[in-house]
Motif scaffolding. Structure first.
Motif, PDB file in Angstrom:
ATOM      1  N   SER A  45      49.553 -40.282  36.793  1.00 27.73           N
ATOM      2  CA  SER A  45      48.413 -39.405  36.535  1.00 27.73           C
ATOM      3  C   SER A  45      48.271 -39.139  35.043  1.00 27.73           C
ATOM      4  O   SER A  45      49.250 -39.114  34.301  1.00 27.73           O
ATOM      5  CB  SER A  45      48.593 -38.076  37.271  1.00 27.73           C
ATOM      6  OG  SER A  45      47.603 -37.150  36.906  1.00 27.73           O
ATOM      7  N   THR A  47      47.015 -36.293  34.081  1.00 30.62           N
ATOM      8  CA  THR A  47      47.010 -34.839  34.024  1.00 30.62           C
ATOM      9  C   THR A  47      48.345 -34.323  33.520  1.00 30.62           C
ATOM     10  O   THR A  47      49.396 -34.864  33.860  1.00 30.62           O
ATOM     11  CB  THR A  47      46.740 -34.244  35.426  1.00 30.62           C
ATOM     12  OG1 THR A  47      45.533 -34.794  35.940  1.00 30.62           O
ATOM     13  CG2 THR A  47      46.620 -32.731  35.369  1.00 30.62           C
ATOM     14  N   LEU A  49      51.263 -32.309  33.935  1.00 33.97           N
ATOM     15  CA  LEU A  49      51.830 -31.692  35.130  1.00 33.97           C
ATOM     16  C   LEU A  49      52.957 -30.708  34.825  1.00 33.97           C
ATOM     17  O   LEU A  49      53.551 -30.157  35.729  1.00 33.97           O
ATOM     18  CB  LEU A  49      52.377 -32.785  36.063  1.00 33.97           C
ATOM     19  CG  LEU A  49      51.371 -33.842  36.508  1.00 33.97           C
ATOM     20  CD1 LEU A  49      52.059 -34.902  37.348  1.00 33.97           C
ATOM     21  CD2 LEU A  49      50.243 -33.208  37.291  1.00 33.97           C
ATOM     22  N   CYS A  65      47.923 -36.595  43.545  1.00 29.32           N
ATOM     23  CA  CYS A  65      47.230 -36.644  42.261  1.00 29.32           C
ATOM     24  C   CYS A  65      46.447 -37.937  42.181  1.00 29.32           C
ATOM     25  O   CYS A  65      46.857 -38.964  42.714  1.00 29.32           O
ATOM     26  CB  CYS A  65      48.203 -36.521  41.093  1.00 29.32           C
ATOM     27  SG  CYS A  65      49.164 -38.004  40.754  1.00 29.32           S
ATOM     28  N   THR A  69      43.088 -35.457  38.664  1.00 25.53           N
ATOM     29  CA  THR A  69      43.112 -34.331  39.597  1.00 25.53           C
ATOM     30  C   THR A  69      44.495 -34.162  40.194  1.00 25.53           C
ATOM     31  O   THR A  69      45.268 -35.111  40.280  1.00 25.53           O
ATOM     32  CB  THR A  69      42.098 -34.537  40.731  1.00 25.53           C
ATOM     33  OG1 THR A  69      42.443 -35.733  41.451  1.00 25.53           O
ATOM     34  CG2 THR A  69      40.694 -34.673  40.173  1.00 25.53           C
ATOM     35  N   PHE A  70      44.772 -32.956  40.627  1.00 21.47           N
ATOM     36  CA  PHE A  70      46.112 -32.636  41.118  1.00 21.47           C
ATOM     37  C   PHE A  70      46.010 -31.552  42.186  1.00 21.47           C
ATOM     38  O   PHE A  70      45.271 -30.579  42.028  1.00 21.47           O
ATOM     39  CB  PHE A  70      46.980 -32.155  39.951  1.00 21.47           C
ATOM     40  CG  PHE A  70      48.312 -31.601  40.377  1.00 21.47           C
ATOM     41  CD1 PHE A  70      49.408 -32.430  40.508  1.00 21.47           C
ATOM     42  CD2 PHE A  70      48.459 -30.254  40.655  1.00 21.47           C
ATOM     43  CE1 PHE A  70      50.637 -31.925  40.901  1.00 21.47           C
ATOM     44  CE2 PHE A  70      49.681 -29.745  41.056  1.00 21.47           C
ATOM     45  CZ  PHE A  70      50.760 -30.585  41.171  1.00 21.47           C
TER      46      PHE A  70
END
Length: 397
Positions: A45, A47, A49, A65, A69-70
């Motif tokens: 991902s 993102t 985290l 994920c 998005t998560f």
């Protein structure tokens, strides 16, 4: 569940390529710490985290994920099926001496029909098997040995027998060839993904993740909610350097597990899998306080580097339209059983290639490697890799 640094490098490299090809990935584990989950999700991902994965999440926690998005949640209708395990720790100064273990196991046959004994090494498993054989025959108890160094044909036959006799088929419908009383002596091969169950478990002290997986082979089926586990171990801090090197698990892991579970008392009751994450992360924190932690980190980094030398190149090694082998040897670049290494080339239009030489655009494209490989990447043997102008001019692709 065996996510040591060596194996983690393989998993992370696989995830980096699966991400590029937009391949969905499902990973299942009952014994994964939050720190390990962060490492894996950070590969797949884009993102951040670090603050999204909260420590101590409940079981069974589902984490998903996509690129940006998560989400993390508990199933709406999951039923808790945690069972209580009463752990008894027995100090055995020399784990190679099996006389104490023989007595423990034989005494247990008076109360339990199916007993699993999991040793940390093949030699210790074989030694215990040899020591128990005559006594087990005299008591009409079937003794079974299983480890990874057996001939492949025998392993397949023995695996099928274990799954039939001690899996769901054997539990819910007794089979004609299932022994009335039996002792299975094995190594960690039966703790990994074998859907089998016993009435009583004996095990050598192991890192908390392996220990929880072994415990999961007891009272796996049916309505029984309580079970006994005997853990054989010795004081890790009393081992000399020679003895420490003979351990298959690092003593920092073993010592932290021992201290967290049995520091105050030799008897401990845990609920599994409800307490899994809590115990794993407690051991992780304890290990960082260990006198052996620096040595552990050094050894694990060595293992990670050894793994990297055997991996296919990472997508991050793409520069200026080429894959670079870096410090990897030609032998390690090979895929399948080919005499040549395979590399990936990004095919760009002439206009884009001219723009690509601009440093600002190059920096922008560096961030889009995954999409470029997905849409414009082709695989060719490395001996065909020349300057991009030659490849286009000669129409070799």
């Amino acid at each position: 569940h065996n996510y040591d640094p060596y194996m983690m490098e393989y998993i992370k490299r696989l995830l980096s390529w699966l991400k590029i090809y937009h391949a969905p990935v499902i990973m299942l584990s009952a014994t994964m710490a939050t720190s390990q989950k962060r490492k894996l999700f950070s590969v797949y991902s884009d993102t951040d985290l670090e603050n999204l994965l909260a420590d101590g999440h409940e079981y069974p926690c589902i984490t998903t994920c996509c690129k940006n998005t998560f989400q993390q949640w508990l199933p709406a209708h999951h039923e808790r099926s945690s069972k209580r395990y009463h752990l008894n720790y027995k100090d055995v100064p020399n784990l190679k001496r099996v006389d104490v273990m023989v007595k423990d196991v034989l005494d247990a046959t008076q109360k339990y029909d199916t007993i699993f004994v999991i040793r940390n090494t093949i030699k210790n498993a074989v030694d215990l098997y040899d020591a128990l054989k005559d006594s087990a025959d005299a008591k009409d108890v079937r003794l079974i040995l299983f480890h990874s160094m057996m001939p492949e044909e025998y392993k397949i036959h023995r695996t099928n027998f274990l799954l039939n006799a001690y899996g769901k088929n054997g539990f819910f419908g007794p089979l004609p060839d299932k022994p009335k009383k039996s002792i299975v002596i094995a190594t960690e091969v039966i703790e990994q993904s074998m859907d089998i169950s016993c009435d009583m478990l004996f095990t050598d002290l192991a890192p908390i993740t392996e220990l929880l997986q072994r415990i999961g082979r007891e009272i796996r089926f049916g309505n029984r909610m309580d079970a006994d586990v005997c853990v054989w171990g010795s004081d890790i801090r009393k081992l000399n350097e020679y003895q420490a090197r003979s351990l298959i698990y690092h003593r920092a892991l073993l010592d932290a597990t021992l201290q967290c579970l049995f520091q105050k008392t030799a008897d401990q009751t845990i609920t599994v899998p409800e307490m899994n994450v809590e115990m794993i992360e407690k051991v992780e924190r304890k290990m960082q306080e260990s006198d052996y932690y620096d040595d552990y980190c050094e050894k694990e980094e060595e293992r990670a580097q050894n793994a990297k030398m055997r991996l296919i190149p990472s997508p991050d090694q793409l520069v200026c339209g080429f894959f670079t082998a870096g410090a990897m040897s030609k032998e390690n670049e090979k895929t399948r059983d080919s005499d040549y290494a395979s590399v990936i080339v990004i095919l760009l239009s002439e206009d884009l290639w001219k723009k690509y030489e601009d440093k600002k655009l190059q920096a922008l494209v560096e961030k889009q490697k995954a999409d470029l490989i997905y849409h414009f990447g082709v695989t060719i043997p490395s001996y065909r890799l020349k300057k991009i102008e030659d490849i286009v001019a000669e129409e070799e692709i």
